[in-house]
Scaffold this active site. Structure first.
Site, PDB file in Angstrom:
ATOM      1  CG  MET A  29      -5.443   9.544 -17.426  1.00 56.72           C
ATOM      2  SD  MET A  29      -5.470  11.344 -17.551  1.00 56.72           S
ATOM      3  CE  MET A  29      -6.467  11.586 -18.981  1.00 56.72           C
ATOM      4  N   GLY A  35     -10.694  -0.980 -25.295  1.00 56.61           N
ATOM      5  CA  GLY A  35      -9.368  -0.587 -25.795  1.00 56.61           C
ATOM      6  C   GLY A  35      -8.315  -0.775 -24.713  1.00 56.61           C
ATOM      7  CG  HIS A  36      -8.316   1.706 -21.172  1.00 61.01           C
ATOM      8  ND1 HIS A  36      -9.516   2.390 -21.174  1.00 61.01           N
ATOM      9  CD2 HIS A  36      -7.356   2.652 -21.213  1.00 61.01           C
ATOM     10  CE1 HIS A  36      -9.284   3.689 -21.208  1.00 61.01           C
ATOM     11  NE2 HIS A  36      -7.982   3.886 -21.246  1.00 61.01           N
ATOM     12  CD  GLN A  60      -2.417  13.359 -19.064  1.00 58.86           C
ATOM     13  OE1 GLN A  60      -1.606  12.754 -18.370  1.00 58.86           O
ATOM     14  NE2 GLN A  60      -3.046  12.786 -20.085  1.00 58.86           N
ATOM     15  CG  LEU A 147      -0.233   2.039 -32.345  1.00 59.09           C
ATOM     16  CD1 LEU A 147      -0.313   0.832 -33.275  1.00 59.09           C
ATOM     17  CD2 LEU A 147       0.871   2.976 -32.806  1.00 59.09           C
ATOM     18  CE  LYS A 148      -8.341   6.845 -28.142  1.00 57.79           C
ATOM     19  NZ  LYS A 148      -8.290   8.294 -27.774  1.00 57.79           N
ATOM     20  CG  ASP A 149      -4.067   8.543 -26.838  1.00 59.81           C
ATOM     21  OD1 ASP A 149      -4.656   9.625 -26.876  1.00 59.81           O
ATOM     22  OD2 ASP A 149      -4.553   7.525 -26.330  1.00 59.81           O
ATOM     23  CB  SER A 185     -12.116   7.505 -21.154  1.00 64.70           C
ATOM     24  OG  SER A 185     -11.206   6.444 -20.973  1.00 64.70           O
TER      25      SER A 185
END
Length: 278
Positions: A29, A35-36, A60, A147-149, A185
């Site tokens: 997003m 991380g991205h 979402q 894996l955070k989400d 983010s």
């Protein structure tokens, strides 16, 4: 690296570059961080063609204010992506992704009744809508998720199975700031003081992992919640220790499953999530 904003441009570019070779895909997003970038680098190391999408998906967000607040930083995102070797950046508008309203209702059973699903009704249906649409547009060989989400990853895997999509889902490790705070983010929306205090979340999770042998599941659950809530900047929405497949709460450490402690915490108005594998 080419920036495209329509499905037609996207597919034409993929066809031109791929020519039968594998395509890696990282859906985001935007408001990109390291991380991205770690996901993109892994995708680039495994595929000759890599697509990164940047799209703040309205379906979402169950809170319109949260959608409004979500950071949008396309220019900066492009600068971060430039050195990664990514091939295509797909940044569509909402009309391009949803020419008609998406009325599909997915059924994820127990997976969506806990944690994020319980506290953000409709959130995962929106995730499934957008990810399945993006998969249809990109037709990737592999797609990369952090894996955070943790719950989102389980939902996406389940959706791929339900729809029998020919894409491999690749889970990637959580990347943390120096303080231990999981990169997100949303961290950009924190003040310096909030950001410093938000590091208590990961500190507490790491300590909880060390205490596993000394305390029961319930004692750890209570201890994590109380410890984070002691910080005046933080307010725990939930902390649950669940199995890694159905994400159902576990009662004791002897249960035969990998156990994951998942947490959602408000720091002011900003909602942060993190998890730790026990």
């Amino acid at each position: 690296m080419k920036l495209v904003s329509t499905v037609q441009e996207l597919q034409s570019e993929i066809q031109h570059l791929a020519q039968g070779r594998t395509v890696g895909f990282v859906p985001t997003m935007g408001a990109l961080h390291q991380g991205h970038i770690s996901l993109v680098k892994q995708a680039v190391s495994e595929n000759p063609v890599v697509v990164v999408s940047i799209f703040v998906n309205p379906t979402q967000f169950n809170d319109p204010a949260d959608l409004e607040r979500y950071p949008r930083t396309l220019e900066n995102d492009m600068k971060l992506l430039e050195p990664t070797g990514c091939s295509i950046v797909f940044a569509p508008n909402a009309k391009e992704v949803y020419p008609e309203p998406d009325k599909r209702k997915f059924n994820f059973g127990k997976l969506e009744e806990v944690m994020e699903g319980k506290h953000r009704p409709g959130h995962f249906n929106g995730v499934a809508q957008v990810v399945s649409r993006l998969f249809d547009m990109v037709k990737p060989t592999k797609s990369y998720f952090g894996l955070k989400d943790f719950q989102q990853l389980a939902i996406v895997k389940n959706m791929v199975k339900q729809l029998q999509l020919p894409v491999e889902i690749v889970p990637c490790a959580i990347i943390r700031e120096e303080s231990g705070l999981a990169m997100s983010s949303r961290n950009e929306l924190l003040t310096e003081e909030q950001r410093k205090n938000a590091a208590v979340i990961s500190e507490t999770l790491f300590k909880a992992k060390e205490l596993k042998g000394q305390k029961s599941v319930q004692e750890i659950t209570d201890w994590v919640t109380e410890t984070i809530n002691k910080n005046p900047f933080l307010d725990v929405e939930y902390f649950e220790i669940v199995d890694d497949e159905q994400l159902q709460p576990v009662k004791n450490w002897d249960e035969k499953s990998t156990k994951v402690g998942c947490v959602a915490v408000f720091c002011g108005k900003i909602r942060l999530i993190d998890n730790i594998v026990f």
